[in-house]
Design an enzyme around this catalytic site. Sequence first.
Site, mmCIF file in Angstrom:
data_model
loop_
_atom_site.group_PDB
_atom_site.id
_atom_site.type_symbol
_atom_site.label_atom_id
_atom_site.label_comp_id
_atom_site.label_asym_id
_atom_site.label_seq_id
_atom_site.Cartn_x
_atom_site.Cartn_y
_atom_site.Cartn_z
ATOM 1 N N ASP A 1 2.923 -4.272 7.863
ATOM 2 C CA ASP A 1 1.579 -3.599 8.012
ATOM 3 C C ASP A 1 0.661 -4.437 7.960
ATOM 4 O O ASP A 1 0.304 -5.239 7.273
ATOM 5 C CB ASP A 1 1.781 -2.826 6.554
ATOM 6 N N LYS B 1 -10.465 -0.454 10.565
ATOM 7 C CA LYS B 1 -10.402 -1.799 9.832
ATOM 8 C C LYS B 1 -11.118 -2.857 10.747
ATOM 9 O O LYS B 1 -10.949 -4.039 10.288
ATOM 10 C CB LYS B 1 -9.391 -2.012 8.847
ATOM 11 N N CYS C 1 -4.622 2.441 -3.656
ATOM 12 C CA CYS C 1 -3.480 2.902 -2.975
ATOM 13 C C CYS C 1 -2.332 1.909 -3.195
ATOM 14 O O CYS C 1 -1.379 1.849 -2.492
ATOM 15 C CB CYS C 1 -3.340 3.124 -1.418
ATOM 16 N N HIS D 1 0.928 -1.015 -0.016
ATOM 17 C CA HIS D 1 -0.036 -0.079 -0.006
ATOM 18 C C HIS D 1 0.809 1.195 -0.202
ATOM 19 O O HIS D 1 2.013 1.053 0.496
ATOM 20 C CB HIS D 1 -0.846 -0.110 1.102
ATOM 21 N N GLN E 1 -4.811 -4.870 7.043
ATOM 22 C CA GLN E 1 -6.100 -5.628 6.427
ATOM 23 C C GLN E 1 -6.039 -7.116 7.386
ATOM 24 O O GLN E 1 -6.794 -7.848 7.065
ATOM 25 C CB GLN E 1 -5.718 -5.919 4.942
HETATM 26 N N1 PMP Z 1 -2.044 -0.419 4.399
HETATM 27 C C1 PMP Z 1 -2.984 -1.099 4.064
HETATM 28 C C2 PMP Z 1 -2.657 -2.686 3.395
HETATM 29 C C3 PMP Z 1 -4.065 -0.750 3.818
HETATM 30 O O1 PMP Z 1 -5.130 -1.625 3.419
HETATM 31 C C4 PMP Z 1 -4.350 0.699 4.233
HETATM 32 C C5 PMP Z 1 -5.858 1.406 4.284
HETATM 33 N N2 PMP Z 1 -6.400 1.214 2.982
HETATM 34 C C6 PMP Z 1 -3.410 1.331 4.878
HETATM 35 C C7 PMP Z 1 -2.341 0.972 4.998
HETATM 36 C C8 PMP Z 1 -3.380 2.792 5.560
HETATM 37 O O2 PMP Z 1 -4.418 2.612 6.493
HETATM 38 P P1 PMP Z 1 -4.843 3.950 7.189
HETATM 39 O O3 PMP Z 1 -5.384 4.844 6.086
HETATM 40 O O4 PMP Z 1 -6.062 3.566 8.104
HETATM 41 O O5 PMP Z 1 -3.722 4.619 7.721
#
Ligand code: PMP
Length: 414
Positions: free
Chosen positions: A208, A234, A372, A131, A211
Site C-alpha cells: 500500500d 495524495k 483509519c 490502514h 503515503q
Molecule cells: N492506505 C493508506 C496508508 C492511506 O493513507 C490511505 C488514505 N488515507 C489509503 C490507504 C486509502 O486511500 P484512498 O482513500 O485514496 O483509497
Amino acid sequence: MNAPDTLTAPIDVAAVRTQFPVLAQRVHEDKRLAYLDNAATTQKPEAVLKVIDGYYRFDNSNVHRGVHALAARATQAYEDARATIARFCGHTPEATVFTRGTTEAINLVAYSYLLPKLEAGDEILLTEMEHHANIVPWQLVAERTGAKIVVAPVRDDGSLDIDTWRERLGPRTRMAAFVHVSNTLGTVNPIAEMVEMARAAGVLTLIDGAQAVAHIPLNFHDLGADFYSFSSHKLYGPTGFGVLLAKPEHLDAMPPWQGGGDMIDTVSFEGTTFAEPPARFEAGTPHIAGAIGCAAAIDWVSGVGLDAARAHETHLLEQTMSAIADIPGLRVLGTAPDKAAIIAFNLDGAHASDISSLLDMQGVAVRVGHHCTMPLHSRFGLTGSARASFAIYNDDEDVAQFAAALRKAAKMLG
Ligand code: PMP
C-alpha cells in the site's frame, strides 16, 4: 531519520508555494493558513488545475469508442497518461491498471486475484499499522473462504517488528500485504527487504503505497513486488483516481471483477469474452480527467524532484520535532528511525478533537481521529490522535505557526 542524498539541490519553497493558489488564502478572521493535512490529501498545483480545465474546455469526450477528433484526442491523452504514470513507477503501461484509488486497487486484488485461490486455513499476513483499506478487503475475502488474518506487531517506537513478521510468513500464507509508509506513524517500512523475505518464503506481496508515492521514488520493476497501489490525490493530483501496478502474469490470470463497457472483447447472450489487461479491469467510463490530472501531477512533482522533496520534508520533520519537544504533556506516536514527515500526537488529559479545533482557530489545519488505523491506535491504548503531515510546499513558517499554536493549545487545555 534517513535523509536522502544530501547533495540534492534544495527546493525553492517560496516559488513552489506560488504554484498552489489555495495556500494563499486566509482563514478564521485573517489567519495565515498552515495546511498540514497532507496525509489526508494534498493540494493541487496550477499545472494540474490547468490541464484538467483544458481537458474539459477543449477535449472532453469519452475514450476508446469514438473516431471523431475530440474522442481521438481524449483517448490519446488518457493513454499518454498511462505511459507517464507507468514510467514514473518503473513499470509498463500494459500492467498499470487505473482504479478509483488505493482502496479500489486493494479490493481488486482481494476479489479478483486472491478470492478464487483462497481455501479454509490459508493465511493473509498484515501488520498492526495498516490502514483500514489494507485490512477490511482481506477480512471480507477471508470470511467467505475460512482463511485467516495473521498480524505482525508494531514496536513501541512505531517500527515494524520485522523478525516476527518474517516468522509469520508461513506455509499457508497466500499474501503479505503491508504499507510502505504508515499514514499515522510515518514509519517507512523496509519494503525491498520485506519483498525479498516474502519471495524467499514463496509468498506474494501487495504494498500500500498511498503515503509513499509523493515522497519516495519507486521502481516497481526493481522492487520485485507482486502488487503496488496508490492514490492520485495524495500525489498533488485529483481525487477519485488511483493506480494498481501488478506483475503482468498476475493480471493475465485474473478474472474480471466488475463487468460493463470497455472491459469486453465480444458480448452475446450466450457468453462474453474479455479484453486483455489493463482494460479488463476498467469497466465503464473511466475518470479521464483524473488520469490526465494525475499524469500532470507526476510531471510537476518530477520537475521538483522526489529526492529534493524528501530532503525538504525531512528538514521540516526535524524542525517540528525539536520545536515541539518541550511542550508539556505531548505524546508523539511513532519515532522510528526511518520516518516520513507525519506526526500523530496527543496532549495528556486533552481530547484530540479539542486540540485540533484550537489549532484550526489559529489557521493550522491538522487531522483528528483514528486516521483509519483503529487497530494501531488500540495497540497504543488510544482511540485517536491529532496528526500534522507535511508536503513539498510547507515551509519554516508553517512549522513555527504549528509549534506556537500547539504550545498555546497545551496551555489552554493543560
Ligand atoms: N492506505 C493508506 C496508508 C492511506 O493513507 C490511505 C488514505 N488515507 C489509503 C490507504 C486509502 O486511500 P484512498 O482513500 O485514496 O483509497
